[in-house]
Every structure is written in structure tokens, then in C-alpha cells.
Design a protein around this motif. Structure first.
Motif, PDB file in Angstrom:
ATOM      1  N   SER A 176      38.050  67.845  96.801  1.00 25.89           N
ATOM      2  CA  SER A 176      37.373  67.303  97.886  1.00 25.89           C
ATOM      3  C   SER A 176      37.210  65.959  97.699  1.00 25.89           C
ATOM      4  O   SER A 176      37.085  65.260  98.568  1.00 25.89           O
ATOM      5  CB  SER A 176      36.078  68.375  98.179  1.00 25.89           C
ATOM      6  N   ARG A 217      38.012  72.770  93.633  1.00 24.14           N
ATOM      7  CA  ARG A 217      37.776  72.566  95.024  1.00 24.14           C
ATOM      8  C   ARG A 217      37.157  71.259  95.087  1.00 24.14           C
ATOM      9  O   ARG A 217      37.128  70.609  95.940  1.00 24.14           O
ATOM     10  CB  ARG A 217      36.937  73.773  95.542  1.00 24.14           C
ATOM     11  N   VAL A 218      35.991  71.286  94.052  1.00 26.29           N
ATOM     12  CA  VAL A 218      35.290  69.997  94.317  1.00 26.29           C
ATOM     13  C   VAL A 218      36.044  68.730  93.861  1.00 26.29           C
ATOM     14  O   VAL A 218      35.804  67.639  94.509  1.00 26.29           O
ATOM     15  CB  VAL A 218      33.946  70.204  93.271  1.00 26.29           C
ATOM     16  N   ARG A 219      36.958  68.862  92.710  1.00 25.25           N
ATOM     17  CA  ARG A 219      37.692  67.914  92.540  1.00 25.25           C
ATOM     18  C   ARG A 219      38.644  67.363  93.513  1.00 25.25           C
ATOM     19  O   ARG A 219      38.742  66.370  93.991  1.00 25.25           O
ATOM     20  CB  ARG A 219      38.608  68.170  91.437  1.00 25.25           C
ATOM     21  N   LYS A 271      38.029  77.735  89.865  1.00 22.26           N
ATOM     22  CA  LYS A 271      38.444  77.461  91.257  1.00 22.26           C
ATOM     23  C   LYS A 271      37.476  76.340  92.026  1.00 22.26           C
ATOM     24  O   LYS A 271      37.825  75.514  92.742  1.00 22.26           O
ATOM     25  CB  LYS A 271      38.614  78.706  91.906  1.00 22.26           C
ATOM     26  N   GLU A 272      35.954  76.713  91.769  1.00 25.35           N
ATOM     27  CA  GLU A 272      35.149  75.681  92.288  1.00 25.35           C
ATOM     28  C   GLU A 272      35.323  74.306  91.847  1.00 25.35           C
ATOM     29  O   GLU A 272      35.059  73.525  92.485  1.00 25.35           O
ATOM     30  CB  GLU A 272      33.889  76.491  92.041  1.00 25.35           C
ATOM     31  N   ARG A 273      35.579  74.311  90.522  1.00 25.26           N
ATOM     32  CA  ARG A 273      35.795  73.017  90.080  1.00 25.26           C
ATOM     33  C   ARG A 273      37.114  72.167  90.639  1.00 25.26           C
ATOM     34  O   ARG A 273      36.950  71.112  91.136  1.00 25.26           O
ATOM     35  CB  ARG A 273      35.928  72.892  88.562  1.00 25.26           C
ATOM     36  N   GLU A 277      34.462  85.447  86.305  1.00 25.40           N
ATOM     37  CA  GLU A 277      33.566  84.384  86.280  1.00 25.40           C
ATOM     38  C   GLU A 277      34.274  82.900  86.119  1.00 25.40           C
ATOM     39  O   GLU A 277      34.017  82.100  86.745  1.00 25.40           O
ATOM     40  CB  GLU A 277      32.465  84.582  85.657  1.00 25.40           C
ATOM     41  N   ALA A 293      36.423  81.916  88.895  1.00 29.72           N
ATOM     42  CA  ALA A 293      35.712  81.329  90.057  1.00 29.72           C
ATOM     43  C   ALA A 293      35.108  80.042  89.633  1.00 29.72           C
ATOM     44  O   ALA A 293      34.985  79.176  90.730  1.00 29.72           O
ATOM     45  CB  ALA A 293      34.422  82.358  90.284  1.00 29.72           C
ATOM     46  N   LEU A 294      34.818  79.770  88.444  1.00 31.15           N
ATOM     47  CA  LEU A 294      34.211  78.518  88.182  1.00 31.15           C
ATOM     48  C   LEU A 294      35.183  77.510  87.942  1.00 31.15           C
ATOM     49  O   LEU A 294      35.160  76.403  88.840  1.00 31.15           O
ATOM     50  CB  LEU A 294      33.567  78.542  86.752  1.00 31.15           C
TER      51      LEU A 294
END
Length: 267
Positions: free
Chosen positions: A229, A225-227, A221-223, A215, A218-219
């Protein structure tokens, strides 16, 4: 195998009916899952796969050579006597039979591949058998069957799966063989003295920890990805703004140059 398991199930359920309210304990192991998680088996299996690839390459090479012999004979037939043609055909037939014999030797029902696969699996099967006997005795199981065998399993609850317990038993046995220092042996003894319930509790904690770790990853990786982006969007906006500025500057230069040219023409 399938028939024997079904018969055993029938006998156990029949026995359980006679015993009224007595609970029948059934578990299962997944032999394929166990094999996938035994490093020694995976290493030996990889070696066997390399051998199989080599055998196949040898067969393909010989088949290509025989095919070329047939083509050569077809091209040279008009120049050969009937005796020579017959001799060449016999030679080709001999080579074909030889490669068929070799295929059977390697890949036939009693060939090297089947023999080596059985030799590969048997030590693990023996270890699984010993582990299953111990688990069944310690936890009062009436039946433990192999889910990956040819018995049709329409449904099996995860709580009945004792594969991980079997794997732990095999891993411990392997560790015992590899241990050298007294400290290592003492640590293993302490580990093996844990009850099944303690071992399952440890496993459950490990699963929870692994889930939390996944978890977090995954969090993260999402951060990222957002950064990334946002960074990409900012970079794109910057490049677009710079392009507009350069374009505006160029227009001004072109306008000034045009005005100067117009002034010269007027003079």
C-alpha cells in the motif's frame, strides 16, 4: 437408526439414575468429517464422481438422440403411411424404455451408484467401528453415537467429539499396512504406545502451533499489504509529481514559442 440411538440414550440415562451419582460418559463421531479426512476414501470418491459424470453424459446423449427421432417423425409424418408411423413410434417407445432402464440401473435405489457408494463407505465404517470400540473400552464411554446420522443433534460440545481419535486410529492402521522398514515400524510402535492423554496433549500442542503459524502468516500478509500500500502510494505520488513537472515544462515551452511568434509578428 434415529430411533435406536434415542432408545439407547433413554436406557443409559435411566441406568444412570439407578446408579445414583455415577457419571455417564457420552461421546460422538462425525462420520462426514472422518470421510473427508481419509485420503483413500477421497480418491475412490473422486473416481466414482468421474464415473457418475460419464453415466450422465451417456444418458444426455441418448435423450438428445431420442428427441431428434421424435422431431424427425413429426416432420416426416405427412409423407409416411400409418404403418410406418406406428413402427417409428414403437421404435421411439423402445428407445425411451431402454434409457429409463439404464437410468434405473445406474441411479435407481438399487443401482450402481448406491451399490458403489456403500462399497466405498463400508471399509471406512468397519474401521470406525473398530476404533470406536477400542476408544469406548479404553476410556469407559457408555455411548458413542454418529453425529452425522439421522438423529437430531441440537447441541454437542466439542469436548465430546472423538472423531480425531478415530481418525488417528484409522491412520495408524493404514500406516501399519504400508510400513516396510524396521525403523519405521519401531517409530510407529512408539507412537502407538502413547496414552490417550499423551496423544491429546500432542494434538493440543499441534493446534497451538498451527494457530501460532496462522497468526504469523496473517501478520506477514498484513505487513506485505501495508508495504504494498505504501509502495503504491509512493508510486502514485511520484507519477503525479512527474506529470506536474512535465506539464509545467510544456507550459513553459508553449509560452516561449508563443512569445517568439508574437515577436515575429511585431517585427
Amino acid at each position: 437408526m434415529k430411533k435406536s440411538i434415542l432408545v439407547a440414550l433413554a436406557l443409559i440415562f435411566a441406568g444412570s439414575t439407578a446408579k445414583a451419582q455415577q457419571t455417564v460418559r457420552i461421546g460422538y463421531v462425525d462420520m462426514e468429517y472422518i470421510l473427508e479426512n481419509v485420503p483413500e476414501y477421497q480418491e475412490a470418491s473422486a473416481q466414482l464422481d468421474r464415473k457418475v459424470l460419464q453415466w450422465k453424459q451417456e444418458i444426455e446423449t441418448e435423450l438428445s438422440r431420442i428427441d431428434q427421432m421424435k422431431k424427425d417423425l413429426a416432420n416426416e409424418k405427412p409423407l409416411l403411411t400409418s404403418e410406418l408411423i406406428e413402427e417409428r413410434e414403437e421404435e421411439i417407445a423402445f428407445e425411451e424404455q431402454k434409457i429409463l432402464d439404464y437410468q434405473q440401473k445406474r441411479f435407481g435405489p438399487k443401482g450402481d451408484l448406491m451399490i458403489q457408494k456403500m462399497q466405498l463407505v463400508k471399509p471406512i465404517q468397519d474401521q470406525v467401528f473398530v476404533a470406536v470400540q477400542e476408544i469406548a473400552k479404553n476410556r469407559d464411554y457408555d455411548l458413542i453415537f454418529d453425529k452425522s446420522a439421522d438423529v437430531i443433534t441440537l447441541y454437542a460440545a466439542d469436548r465430546l467429539d472423538v472423531s480425531d481419535q478415530v481418525l488417528r486410529s484409522i491412520t495408524r492402521a493404514s500406516k501399519r499396512e504400508q510400513l516396510e522398514t524396521r525403523k519405521e515400524k519401531q517409530e510407529l510402535i512408539r507412537d502407538e504406545e502413547k496414552t490417550v492423554e499423551q496423544s491429546e496433549a500432542v494434538t493440543e500442542r499441534e493446534k497451538i502451533q498451527e494457530a501460532k503459524k496462522q497468526e504469523r502468516e496473517a501478520l506477514l500478509k498484513e505487513r506485505m499489504r501495508v508495504r504494498d500500500s505504501i509502495r503504491t502510494a509512493k508510486q502514485k505520488a511520484y507519477e503525479e509529481r512527474r506529470a506536474r513537472i512535465l506539464e509545467e515544462r510544456q507550459r513553459k515551452k508553449d509560452s516561449i514559442a508563443k512569445a517568439r511568434e508574437q515577436k515575429k509578428d511585431d517585427n
